[in-house]
Design a protein around this motif. Sequence first.
Motif, PDB file in Angstrom:
ATOM      1  N   ALA A  59       0.880  -1.218  -0.260  1.00 25.98           N
ATOM      2  CA  ALA A  59      -0.080  -0.103  -0.059  1.00 25.98           C
ATOM      3  C   ALA A  59       0.880   1.289  -0.076  1.00 25.98           C
ATOM      4  O   ALA A  59       1.744   1.330   0.768  1.00 25.98           O
ATOM      5  CB  ALA A  59      -0.942  -0.102   1.446  1.00 25.98           C
ATOM      6  N   TRP A  60       0.832   2.256  -0.838  1.00 26.31           N
ATOM      7  CA  TRP A  60      -0.203   2.128  -1.953  1.00 26.31           C
ATOM      8  C   TRP A  60       0.491   2.223  -3.419  1.00 26.31           C
ATOM      9  O   TRP A  60       0.010   2.395  -4.257  1.00 26.31           O
ATOM     10  CB  TRP A  60      -1.047   3.411  -1.943  1.00 26.31           C
ATOM     11  CG  TRP A  60      -2.220   3.277  -0.714  1.00 26.31           C
ATOM     12  CD1 TRP A  60      -3.449   2.365  -0.807  1.00 26.31           C
ATOM     13  CD2 TRP A  60      -2.320   3.748   0.356  1.00 26.31           C
ATOM     14  NE1 TRP A  60      -4.003   2.663   0.374  1.00 26.31           N
ATOM     15  CE2 TRP A  60      -3.346   3.347   1.111  1.00 26.31           C
ATOM     16  CE3 TRP A  60      -1.137   4.794   1.071  1.00 26.31           C
ATOM     17  CZ2 TRP A  60      -3.503   3.712   2.481  1.00 26.31           C
ATOM     18  CZ3 TRP A  60      -1.327   4.962   2.345  1.00 26.31           C
ATOM     19  CH2 TRP A  60      -2.595   4.596   3.067  1.00 26.31           C
ATOM     20  N   TRP A  61       1.702   2.099  -3.146  1.00 25.87           N
ATOM     21  CA  TRP A  61       2.670   2.188  -4.192  1.00 25.87           C
ATOM     22  C   TRP A  61       2.931   1.363  -5.359  1.00 25.87           C
ATOM     23  O   TRP A  61       3.092   1.534  -6.557  1.00 25.87           O
ATOM     24  CB  TRP A  61       4.399   2.467  -3.598  1.00 25.87           C
ATOM     25  CG  TRP A  61       4.658   1.083  -2.991  1.00 25.87           C
ATOM     26  CD1 TRP A  61       4.203   0.696  -1.487  1.00 25.87           C
ATOM     27  CD2 TRP A  61       5.051   0.060  -3.505  1.00 25.87           C
ATOM     28  NE1 TRP A  61       4.767  -0.483  -1.212  1.00 25.87           N
ATOM     29  CE2 TRP A  61       5.245  -1.230  -2.595  1.00 25.87           C
ATOM     30  CE3 TRP A  61       5.749  -0.548  -4.813  1.00 25.87           C
ATOM     31  CZ2 TRP A  61       5.870  -2.459  -2.676  1.00 25.87           C
ATOM     32  CZ3 TRP A  61       6.198  -1.696  -5.026  1.00 25.87           C
ATOM     33  CH2 TRP A  61       6.178  -2.669  -3.765  1.00 25.87           C
ATOM     34  N   ALA A 380       6.464  -0.764   1.894  1.00 25.33           N
ATOM     35  CA  ALA A 380       7.764  -1.168   1.459  1.00 25.33           C
ATOM     36  C   ALA A 380       8.315   0.062   0.538  1.00 25.33           C
ATOM     37  O   ALA A 380       9.503   0.177   0.782  1.00 25.33           O
ATOM     38  CB  ALA A 380       7.740  -2.384   0.727  1.00 25.33           C
ATOM     39  N   VAL A 381       7.572   0.638  -0.034  1.00 21.48           N
ATOM     40  CA  VAL A 381       8.206   1.684  -1.040  1.00 21.48           C
ATOM     41  C   VAL A 381       7.456   3.111  -0.597  1.00 21.48           C
ATOM     42  O   VAL A 381       6.391   3.131  -0.767  1.00 21.48           O
ATOM     43  CB  VAL A 381       8.084   1.299  -2.558  1.00 21.48           C
ATOM     44  CG1 VAL A 381       8.860   2.359  -3.195  1.00 21.48           C
ATOM     45  CG2 VAL A 381       8.742   0.024  -2.468  1.00 21.48           C
ATOM     46  N   SER A 382       8.255   3.981  -0.775  1.00 22.27           N
ATOM     47  CA  SER A 382       7.658   5.531  -0.473  1.00 22.27           C
ATOM     48  C   SER A 382       8.082   6.547  -1.509  1.00 22.27           C
ATOM     49  O   SER A 382       9.236   6.600  -2.101  1.00 22.27           O
ATOM     50  CB  SER A 382       7.875   5.910   0.992  1.00 22.27           C
ATOM     51  OG  SER A 382       7.198   7.142   1.333  1.00 22.27           O
ATOM     52  N   PHE A 395       9.764   9.010  -8.340  1.00 18.42           N
ATOM     53  CA  PHE A 395       8.864   8.624  -9.309  1.00 18.42           C
ATOM     54  C   PHE A 395       7.574   9.066  -8.558  1.00 18.42           C
ATOM     55  O   PHE A 395       7.098   8.622  -7.387  1.00 18.42           O
ATOM     56  CB  PHE A 395       8.937   7.171  -9.477  1.00 18.42           C
ATOM     57  CG  PHE A 395       7.963   6.849 -10.595  1.00 18.42           C
ATOM     58  CD1 PHE A 395       7.874   7.114 -11.960  1.00 18.42           C
ATOM     59  CD2 PHE A 395       6.614   6.548 -10.170  1.00 18.42           C
ATOM     60  CE1 PHE A 395       6.821   6.627 -12.861  1.00 18.42           C
ATOM     61  CE2 PHE A 395       5.462   6.114 -10.800  1.00 18.42           C
ATOM     62  CZ  PHE A 395       5.594   6.167 -12.232  1.00 18.42           C
ATOM     63  N   VAL A 396       6.686   9.699  -9.455  1.00 17.99           N
ATOM     64  CA  VAL A 396       5.460  10.121  -8.788  1.00 17.99           C
ATOM     65  C   VAL A 396       4.558   9.859 -10.111  1.00 17.99           C
ATOM     66  O   VAL A 396       3.409   9.287  -9.857  1.00 17.99           O
ATOM     67  CB  VAL A 396       5.276  11.795  -8.288  1.00 17.99           C
ATOM     68  CG1 VAL A 396       3.870  12.068  -8.026  1.00 17.99           C
ATOM     69  CG2 VAL A 396       6.401  12.051  -7.248  1.00 17.99           C
ATOM     70  N   ASN A 397       4.752  10.533 -11.039  1.00 18.87           N
ATOM     71  CA  ASN A 397       3.829  10.265 -12.326  1.00 18.87           C
ATOM     72  C   ASN A 397       4.455   9.686 -13.397  1.00 18.87           C
ATOM     73  O   ASN A 397       5.693   9.617 -13.524  1.00 18.87           O
ATOM     74  CB  ASN A 397       3.614  11.879 -12.877  1.00 18.87           C
ATOM     75  CG  ASN A 397       2.946  12.570 -11.769  1.00 18.87           C
ATOM     76  OD1 ASN A 397       1.676  12.153 -11.142  1.00 18.87           O
ATOM     77  ND2 ASN A 397       3.377  13.925 -11.374  1.00 18.87           N
ATOM     78  N   GLY A 399       6.581   8.800 -16.739  1.00 18.19           N
ATOM     79  CA  GLY A 399       7.562   9.410 -17.320  1.00 18.19           C
ATOM     80  C   GLY A 399       8.731   9.916 -16.182  1.00 18.19           C
ATOM     81  O   GLY A 399       9.817  10.411 -16.661  1.00 18.19           O
ATOM     82  N   ASP A 400       8.395  10.072 -15.017  1.00 15.35           N
ATOM     83  CA  ASP A 400       9.409  10.268 -14.098  1.00 15.35           C
ATOM     84  C   ASP A 400      10.281   9.299 -13.966  1.00 15.35           C
ATOM     85  O   ASP A 400      10.183   7.904 -14.262  1.00 15.35           O
ATOM     86  CB  ASP A 400       8.711  10.509 -12.707  1.00 15.35           C
ATOM     87  CG  ASP A 400       7.854  11.664 -12.628  1.00 15.35           C
ATOM     88  OD1 ASP A 400       7.945  12.594 -13.213  1.00 15.35           O
ATOM     89  OD2 ASP A 400       7.101  11.873 -11.617  1.00 15.35           O
ATOM     90  N   LYS A 401      11.526   9.662 -13.360  1.00 15.03           N
ATOM     91  CA  LYS A 401      12.771   8.813 -13.457  1.00 15.03           C
ATOM     92  C   LYS A 401      12.372   7.736 -12.515  1.00 15.03           C
ATOM     93  O   LYS A 401      11.869   7.539 -11.327  1.00 15.03           O
ATOM     94  CB  LYS A 401      14.024   9.539 -12.684  1.00 15.03           C
ATOM     95  CG  LYS A 401      15.346   8.670 -12.719  1.00 15.03           C
ATOM     96  CD  LYS A 401      16.275   9.414 -12.054  1.00 15.03           C
ATOM     97  CE  LYS A 401      17.748   8.699 -12.048  1.00 15.03           C
ATOM     98  NZ  LYS A 401      18.862   9.290 -11.650  1.00 15.03           N
ATOM     99  N   GLN A 402      12.400   6.362 -12.768  1.00 10.85           N
ATOM    100  CA  GLN A 402      12.342   5.157 -12.150  1.00 10.85           C
ATOM    101  C   GLN A 402      13.425   4.879 -11.337  1.00 10.85           C
ATOM    102  O   GLN A 402      14.024   3.834 -11.286  1.00 10.85           O
ATOM    103  CB  GLN A 402      11.954   4.008 -13.011  1.00 10.85           C
ATOM    104  CG  GLN A 402      10.706   4.171 -13.634  1.00 10.85           C
ATOM    105  CD  GLN A 402      10.497   3.177 -14.752  1.00 10.85           C
ATOM    106  OE1 GLN A 402      11.058   2.175 -14.739  1.00 10.85           O
ATOM    107  NE2 GLN A 402       9.502   3.405 -15.789  1.00 10.85           N
ATOM    108  N   ASN A 403      13.907   5.798 -10.260  1.00  8.94           N
ATOM    109  CA  ASN A 403      14.869   5.458  -9.497  1.00  8.94           C
ATOM    110  C   ASN A 403      14.736   4.741  -8.252  1.00  8.94           C
ATOM    111  O   ASN A 403      13.275   4.595  -7.599  1.00  8.94           O
ATOM    112  CB  ASN A 403      15.863   6.682  -9.093  1.00  8.94           C
ATOM    113  CG  ASN A 403      14.932   7.768  -8.228  1.00  8.94           C
ATOM    114  OD1 ASN A 403      13.656   7.634  -8.248  1.00  8.94           O
ATOM    115  ND2 ASN A 403      15.439   8.722  -7.620  1.00  8.94           N
ATOM    116  N   ILE A 404      15.611   3.872  -7.460  1.00  7.13           N
ATOM    117  CA  ILE A 404      15.490   3.006  -6.335  1.00  7.13           C
ATOM    118  C   ILE A 404      16.606   3.467  -5.650  1.00  7.13           C
ATOM    119  O   ILE A 404      17.642   3.515  -5.681  1.00  7.13           O
ATOM    120  CB  ILE A 404      15.660   1.506  -6.849  1.00  7.13           C
ATOM    121  CG1 ILE A 404      14.563   1.136  -7.818  1.00  7.13           C
ATOM    122  CG2 ILE A 404      15.510   0.624  -5.684  1.00  7.13           C
ATOM    123  CD1 ILE A 404      14.854  -0.318  -8.404  1.00  7.13           C
TER     124      ILE A 404
END
Length: 737
Positions: A59-61, A380-382, A395-397, A399-404
């Motif tokens: 939830a909810w990522w 687990a992810v925020s 990352f929010v929307n 096209g945003d960078k998919q960084n970890i």
Amino acid sequence: MNNMKNEFVKECRLYSAMYGAVAFLLIMMIACARAQTLSIAVNASQKFQRIDNFSASDAWWAQKIGSEWTTANKDSIADLLFSTTKGIGLSAWRFNIGAGTDQTITDPWRTVEGFERVPGVFNWSRDAGGQWFLQAAVKRGVKQLIGFVNSPPAWMTRNGHTYGTDGLGSTNLKSGYYDDYANYLATIVKHFQDSLGISFTYIDPVNEPQWDWSSPSQEGNRASDVDIRNIVDSLHAVLTSQNLSTQILVPESGDLPDWYQVEGGISQEYHQTYGDFLDSLFGYPDIVSNAAHIFAGHSYGSDLLSTQLVQDRQTLGAKLAPYLYNGYRYWVTEYCILTGPYGQGGNGRDLTMTTALDVARIIHFDLTAANASAWQWWTAVSHYDYKDGLIYTDFVNPGDKQNIIQSKLLWTLGNFSRYIRPGSQRISCTGADNPTGLMASAYVDSSGSRIIMVLINAGTTDQKIDVSLSGLSSSQKLSYFTPFVTSNEKGCDLRKFAYFPADSAYDVPAYSAVTLVGMLDGSAYTAGTPGSASLLTPANGDTLIGEDTSATWDPVAGATSYEVQISTDSLFSTAAVDSSGINTPSLSLMQFLRRPYWLSGLENTLFSNTKYYWRVIASNDSGSGSFSLTSWFITPGSATGISSLPVNVPAAFSLSQNYPNPFNPTTAIKVGLDKSGVISLKITNALGQTMDEIAQGYKPAGEYTFDINMDMFPSGAYFYTLQDGSESITKKMLLLK
């Protein structure tokens, strides 16, 4: 003759007194050293609760990341969460059954697609992201799956939303809709079982039911104890009628005291009982017969070191004891920092050991004082700067960078979850239970083949320990411990170090989480990771000569890559070079000498005529081995391509007052060097103990600014000292939190 004899006797007495004093001093020094060693006693025959799992939720990522990220990036997150070799090895997973996207909820990341938007019409393609991570967990060996609900679907609620309305009924579920809600949940459980081969071990129909949830900030639904009983009765009936083995998990209490006391405000408003779950819920035969014998609850609002952390858990542990004795289990099914140990809150995104240790002490006392059999993190992810992630992303929307972005909290939880597997049992461990210092707990695995100890050092100094082990059978023997360490040191994320004799002392690093694994057959625990490298060149004490000097070491069996660390200090508190991902057992050193200083700063730069220490660690898919022995070398007297910074050279050796001062937690220190040379800049406490070394080694003449972050240190006065071969300047600074 008699005079000579008398003088001899006097001299003997004098020497005897002197040696006696020295002996006494030595005895006192040894006693002090022993007093500084903490003795920990582990008794394998004295056993407590069995451990069911460690977990987190989607939830909810997951709905966002799971549907919009590349498969490779999603696999990276799944590995970090579920793999016991690449990640922290969570052994359960909480899947959020969404109530349907509610456009009035203020944060689109806190509302989830629902499978049934209108009565009787299910669309199983929804929440594809959450379903992807659920299947990824199963693929990586997770066997315990929990489906949990924050709110019934909007079409079943009194106000048509997935959050409550103040005063609108004891629950937002429509009157008379208990059976409808039960059929909705059972349909979802059956679909996942029949169509995807995924069986939910547990289904949780309510979440923090004693809160009002009258805010559009996220999904939520209140439910009185009577509402919960009615929901459980209906849900148990339909699960039984469809031959579904999924058990019902309740009530996900929002805090610890409400297990044994009524939540007063909401109970008065709706004239029904909320809270007091042990008596008002589990005191009823229908709950005893229809729900799992597990007390599921959250640890929120129990963080304060001064009043709550230990006391609340001891109180709850005493209340739970009669139930646990009769076969019930207590699960912590949700937690993230809302209060904090000093009431400071979660402090937003924190990737350091500060938050990690704040959470680790919660886990420790949930396990040791409240006898929890499971411990589950919230989400687990925020994204953004929310304070509730194990992993972060910007990352929010789309096209945003998919960084970890990995946090130390992720790996600190791994000190428990990777090694304390389901079926392990907590055993007696006494001698370290200090919430501001060292905490220790111990476990025996389900096969009885190994002992696992988890050591949490929340203190700012290393703590030496010795472990005494009793209660083993005649066929069991523990000879070695293998340590896995998580600390603020770069790359120290469950890093495996060399095993050591179990009967020798061990230094638990300051501000760290350490797991010690010992085999009960007398062997050393290796867990498939490669061994230590043997360093070849440069030999210890060599001075580098020529352009082709390389660091070399013997290949390590099973290694797929190596990391080389080079530092000016033997403890490697700061790294001059930290080069990882090396595929061959060699690394050119001249490449670091040839790099112009002003293009790279201190990172990955070696200076001329300087003593450096170096070491190597090998890795493979199972993780990292232990560091090699340390060796040292001296760089050549002149190095091609190195020159001083193109800045003004100050007229004098100088150290400015830090700014701002007082500060919290960052400040800047400016220094001026009127000549090139080897310098050090370090921070000490009021006792003169070195707390941090900001700079050490050769620096060209010039002006420099050092940005300091002292987030891990307690408030107080500190001193910083700049020193070269002939001069030293010290100034005072004040950290106020």
